[in-house]
Scaffold this motif. Sequence first.
Motif, short mmCIF file in Angstrom:
data_model
loop_
_atom_site.label_atom_id
_atom_site.label_comp_id
_atom_site.label_asym_id
_atom_site.label_seq_id
_atom_site.Cartn_x
_atom_site.Cartn_y
_atom_site.Cartn_z
N ASN A 48 22.38 74.18 38.37
CA ASN A 48 22.33 72.79 38.80
C ASN A 48 23.58 72.38 39.59
O ASN A 48 24.47 73.18 39.83
CB ASN A 48 22.12 71.85 37.61
N ASN A 93 11.95 78.73 43.38
CA ASN A 93 12.12 77.50 44.14
C ASN A 93 10.90 76.62 43.91
O ASN A 93 9.79 76.96 44.31
CB ASN A 93 12.28 77.82 45.63
N VAL A 129 15.46 76.17 41.00
CA VAL A 129 16.03 75.04 41.73
C VAL A 129 14.90 74.31 42.43
O VAL A 129 13.80 74.85 42.64
CB VAL A 129 17.08 75.50 42.77
N GLY A 182 19.34 72.22 45.91
CA GLY A 182 18.87 73.60 45.76
C GLY A 182 19.32 74.48 46.90
O GLY A 182 19.72 75.63 46.71
N SER A 239 28.55 73.38 42.46
CA SER A 239 27.43 74.05 41.81
C SER A 239 27.78 74.29 40.35
O SER A 239 28.93 74.56 40.01
CB SER A 239 27.14 75.38 42.49
N THR A 268 16.23 69.56 41.69
CA THR A 268 17.26 70.45 41.16
C THR A 268 18.02 69.73 40.04
O THR A 268 18.28 68.53 40.12
CB THR A 268 18.25 70.84 42.28
#
Length: 307
Positions: A10, A84, A59, A65, A35, A90
């Motif tokens: 995250n 994804n 994410v 993301g 991050s 995210t």
Amino acid sequence: MCVSIIGGINIDFKGSSHQKLSFKTSNPGRIFYSSGGVARNVAHNLCKLEVPVNLFGVVGDDIFGEVILTELNNLKINTNFIKNCDNCRTGVYLAILDEKKDMMVSISDMDIIKEINVNYIEKYKDTLLHSKLVFLETNLETQTIEYILKVLENTNVYTVFNAVSNQKVKKLKNITEEIDYLTLNFSELKSLIEQENLDFYDEKSIQTIFSDKFPNISNLIVTNGDMGVLFLTNRFKKTEFFSVGKVEDFEIIDANGAGDAFTAGLIYGIYEDADIEKCIEYGIKASHITLKSPKTVADDLSTKIFD
């Protein structure tokens, strides 16, 4: 062989007050982002310690993301297993730090982690089985945790678990599968075994209570700031205390990330087949470097700090 890391990925937002926090009003300070996520942080630390890593997580299809995946690819961390998710945001972690740079309160918006489910793990179970070690954390759903541990049951793959928080560690009360190592802080231990008046230095009581309640967890590593680290093993019913040395207040820039660095140092030792004393020593050194860094993962972290 690689280390497989499964869990939260995250963006972290952290607000640090210049002075003692005043509640229900605005506090002058500094806000920054990076991050984050327990799993991502551990993977990043291990990358700096030259341990090959496969990172598993999810994410959103959004700017956060995109930022995270770009950074991970630049770090040469394998992102092929990261999902994804088109219709998800995210994960975001928001922390408020006091004037000593200790976290006062945080909010974790991690609903997206539910996408790390049994179907997702099943696709990659062969990769997990060919790992030397698998790291998990309690942001994961209980059903997912149980499935991963069953996949790894009766194998030579080490499992290392991180408690994450006082609330989330309670998921382990429902887990009966074998866990090789559990890392957590003293506050999380008290929450897990429901003993708020526990004395950190009462090693005998901690050993007895933990062995009775969690015979499935082979080794327990309890951190408690500059008070030290306690190691307990169910296999031999013994405890060992490690002093950590004091980091002066003026040296501490940001305490966030120190726990993840400790876990990464421990994993590095296990990966290198070091004895538990060395593993914990590596964890302590990694956490100290991180305390002195403004970043969640310290730029100065490398295997050279273990020399």
